[in-house]
Motif scaffolding. Sequence first.
Motif, PDB file in Angstrom:
ATOM      1  N   ARG A  62     -24.143  16.408  16.451  1.00  0.00           N
ATOM      2  CA  ARG A  62     -22.372  16.224  16.849  1.00  0.00           C
ATOM      3  C   ARG A  62     -22.289  15.048  17.262  1.00  0.00           C
ATOM      4  O   ARG A  62     -20.945  15.172  18.819  1.00  0.00           O
ATOM      5  CB  ARG A  62     -22.523  17.648  18.348  1.00  0.00           C
ATOM      6  CG  ARG A  62     -22.500  18.896  18.010  1.00  0.00           C
ATOM      7  CD  ARG A  62     -22.685  20.310  18.786  1.00  0.00           C
ATOM      8  NE  ARG A  62     -21.280  19.618  19.596  1.00  0.00           N
ATOM      9  CZ  ARG A  62     -21.100  19.566  21.646  1.00  0.00           C
ATOM     10  NH1 ARG A  62     -22.473  19.348  22.120  1.00  0.00           N
ATOM     11  NH2 ARG A  62     -19.768  19.405  21.726  1.00  0.00           N
ATOM     12  N   LYS A  63     -22.465  13.939  17.176  1.00  0.00           N
ATOM     13  CA  LYS A  63     -22.846  12.749  17.534  1.00  0.00           C
ATOM     14  C   LYS A  63     -21.216  12.116  17.692  1.00  0.00           C
ATOM     15  O   LYS A  63     -20.473  12.842  16.487  1.00  0.00           O
ATOM     16  CB  LYS A  63     -23.245  11.766  16.657  1.00  0.00           C
ATOM     17  CG  LYS A  63     -23.186  10.747  17.253  1.00  0.00           C
ATOM     18  CD  LYS A  63     -23.947   9.236  16.062  1.00  0.00           C
ATOM     19  CE  LYS A  63     -23.763   9.829  14.771  1.00  0.00           C
ATOM     20  NZ  LYS A  63     -24.158   9.043  13.410  1.00  0.00           N
ATOM     21  N   ARG A  64     -20.823  12.078  18.062  1.00  0.00           N
ATOM     22  CA  ARG A  64     -19.270  11.454  18.233  1.00  0.00           C
ATOM     23  C   ARG A  64     -19.032  10.252  17.354  1.00  0.00           C
ATOM     24  O   ARG A  64     -20.159   9.406  17.252  1.00  0.00           O
ATOM     25  CB  ARG A  64     -18.806  10.896  19.357  1.00  0.00           C
ATOM     26  CG  ARG A  64     -18.850  12.413  20.017  1.00  0.00           C
ATOM     27  CD  ARG A  64     -18.028  12.599  22.149  1.00  0.00           C
ATOM     28  NE  ARG A  64     -18.811  11.446  22.846  1.00  0.00           N
ATOM     29  CZ  ARG A  64     -18.992  11.243  24.416  1.00  0.00           C
ATOM     30  NH1 ARG A  64     -18.821  12.425  24.453  1.00  0.00           N
ATOM     31  NH2 ARG A  64     -20.553  10.761  24.673  1.00  0.00           N
ATOM     32  N   VAL A  65     -17.763   9.852  16.909  1.00  0.00           N
ATOM     33  CA  VAL A  65     -18.173   8.355  15.937  1.00  0.00           C
ATOM     34  C   VAL A  65     -17.271   7.073  16.894  1.00  0.00           C
ATOM     35  O   VAL A  65     -16.819   6.948  17.907  1.00  0.00           O
ATOM     36  CB  VAL A  65     -16.459   8.233  15.229  1.00  0.00           C
ATOM     37  CG1 VAL A  65     -15.934   7.262  14.838  1.00  0.00           C
ATOM     38  CG2 VAL A  65     -16.210   9.445  14.692  1.00  0.00           C
ATOM     39  N   TYR A  66     -18.456   6.265  16.568  1.00  0.00           N
ATOM     40  CA  TYR A  66     -18.391   5.076  18.085  1.00  0.00           C
ATOM     41  C   TYR A  66     -17.181   4.178  17.709  1.00  0.00           C
ATOM     42  O   TYR A  66     -17.420   3.680  15.716  1.00  0.00           O
ATOM     43  CB  TYR A  66     -19.860   4.784  17.009  1.00  0.00           C
ATOM     44  CG  TYR A  66     -20.194   3.122  18.094  1.00  0.00           C
ATOM     45  CD1 TYR A  66     -19.787   3.292  19.544  1.00  0.00           C
ATOM     46  CD2 TYR A  66     -20.190   1.877  17.838  1.00  0.00           C
ATOM     47  CE1 TYR A  66     -20.199   2.527  20.538  1.00  0.00           C
ATOM     48  CE2 TYR A  66     -20.428   1.245  18.070  1.00  0.00           C
ATOM     49  CZ  TYR A  66     -19.954   0.775  19.937  1.00  0.00           C
ATOM     50  OH  TYR A  66     -20.444  -0.452  20.428  1.00  0.00           O
ATOM     51  N   ASP A  67     -16.532   3.749  17.739  1.00  0.00           N
ATOM     52  CA  ASP A  67     -15.316   2.783  17.778  1.00  0.00           C
ATOM     53  C   ASP A  67     -15.738   1.547  18.704  1.00  0.00           C
ATOM     54  O   ASP A  67     -15.175   0.423  18.162  1.00  0.00           O
ATOM     55  CB  ASP A  67     -14.266   3.572  18.232  1.00  0.00           C
ATOM     56  CG  ASP A  67     -13.770   3.081  19.550  1.00  0.00           C
ATOM     57  OD1 ASP A  67     -15.142   3.185  20.418  1.00  0.00           O
ATOM     58  OD2 ASP A  67     -12.917   3.685  19.893  1.00  0.00           O
ATOM     59  N   GLY A  68     -16.685   1.185  18.917  1.00  0.00           N
ATOM     60  CA  GLY A  68     -17.307  -0.107  19.633  1.00  0.00           C
ATOM     61  C   GLY A  68     -16.719  -0.606  21.045  1.00  0.00           C
ATOM     62  O   GLY A  68     -17.354  -1.062  21.567  1.00  0.00           O
ATOM     63  N   THR A  69     -16.658   0.975  21.449  1.00  0.00           N
ATOM     64  CA  THR A  69     -16.079   0.737  22.970  1.00  0.00           C
ATOM     65  C   THR A  69     -16.978   1.425  23.496  1.00  0.00           C
ATOM     66  O   THR A  69     -17.186   1.316  24.860  1.00  0.00           O
ATOM     67  CB  THR A  69     -14.761   1.340  23.562  1.00  0.00           C
ATOM     68  OG1 THR A  69     -14.739   2.592  22.725  1.00  0.00           O
ATOM     69  CG2 THR A  69     -13.792   0.781  22.742  1.00  0.00           C
ATOM     70  N   GLU A  80     -25.343   3.210  15.797  1.00  0.00           N
ATOM     71  CA  GLU A  80     -23.292   3.808  15.981  1.00  0.00           C
ATOM     72  C   GLU A  80     -23.626   4.466  17.407  1.00  0.00           C
ATOM     73  O   GLU A  80     -23.089   5.403  17.460  1.00  0.00           O
ATOM     74  CB  GLU A  80     -23.439   5.251  14.946  1.00  0.00           C
ATOM     75  CG  GLU A  80     -24.127   4.600  13.900  1.00  0.00           C
ATOM     76  CD  GLU A  80     -23.639   5.497  12.816  1.00  0.00           C
ATOM     77  OE1 GLU A  80     -23.041   6.173  11.836  1.00  0.00           O
ATOM     78  OE2 GLU A  80     -24.984   6.481  12.720  1.00  0.00           O
ATOM     79  N   GLY A  81     -23.969   3.946  18.363  1.00  0.00           N
ATOM     80  CA  GLY A  81     -23.290   3.637  19.754  1.00  0.00           C
ATOM     81  C   GLY A  81     -24.011   5.069  20.726  1.00  0.00           C
ATOM     82  O   GLY A  81     -23.944   5.493  21.644  1.00  0.00           O
ATOM     83  N   CYS A  82     -25.422   5.177  19.733  1.00  0.00           N
ATOM     84  CA  CYS A  82     -25.967   6.117  21.005  1.00  0.00           C
ATOM     85  C   CYS A  82     -27.878   5.091  21.204  1.00  0.00           C
ATOM     86  O   CYS A  82     -28.440   3.577  20.307  1.00  0.00           O
ATOM     87  CB  CYS A  82     -27.011   7.026  18.976  1.00  0.00           C
ATOM     88  SG  CYS A  82     -26.114   8.174  18.995  1.00  0.00           S
TER      89      CYS A  82
END
Length: 320
Positions: A290-297, A278-280
């Motif tokens: 507090r992980k942010r939403v991963y949109d692929g970018t 998930e982008g981490c």
Amino acid sequence: MAIYNTLLYYCYSTIADAEQFAADHLKFCKSLGLTGRIIVAEEGLNGTVSGTAEACKTYMDTVHADERFAGIDFKVDEVTEPSFVKMHCRYKAEIVYSGLRDPNVINPQQQTGKHLEPKEFMAMKDRDDVVVLDVRSNYEHSLGKFKNAVTLDIENFRDFPAMINELAKYKDKKILTYCTGGIKCEKASALLLHEGFPEVYQLHGGIIKYGKEAGGQDFEGKCYVFDNRLSVDVNSVNPVVISTCRNCGTTTPKMINCANPECNEHFTQCDECGTKLEGCCSDACQSHPRKRVYDGTGYYVKVPQPVNTNKRNNLQLADR
């Protein structure tokens, strides 16, 4: 069809009352609808701004009309959307942080390495009496660098002065320095000259200009940039990918910010691992509340966060 431009530029030129200049310049940029980041110091300007082609032309014409900045070499990229979300123009002590603030020792307005145009740099770089020196940070040269270039294990440009002793073995060579847009080389080459390196050169306009005027030949990988694109292609002659996914080791040109905002580390990650984590950058960051939403970018609008001194994430616009 591209309807926006992104401008990369810098200028070492004395600015009186630089703090007030920064405030006024911010208003001017906003009046044009520009987004981006500009650093203003008594020693000059360092900026990347983005907006419509018309707004960018007005900006360049207005800046060039000021005799202090008449010599600015704007690097212009056509983009399909603005490369920033907001507009920031901030006053700081240096336009590229180095800790070298004594103008009697390091002053790019008085002494720097000899500027080489891209085709001159290309003609010299493979000679036996030449060393090509990348003065950028680890996360930048891990994504892309010139073939056979000497790279430095530094987290930020402020670490460069401490590397001088390691570079002493090259004093009998011609040193060709390079960075993204040229700004770091101004101080890096000045310091090398001050430390007794007899022949020091720098790539005028940096990697970006080299890509536009010399086709990017022998630049391996992609070039890190300080906006929401994160990286751009440079080499249209003999391109290769040299960066690898931090998590699985597969070859990938994609660089992202860790989705954990308290980490925010810049690193290379393939799409498969990006989806899985998930982008981490790690399992620990993936489980962070507090992980942010991963949109692929892998790009996120910056918000103030506590500084994590254990991570290599204190990246600055000036550090390019």
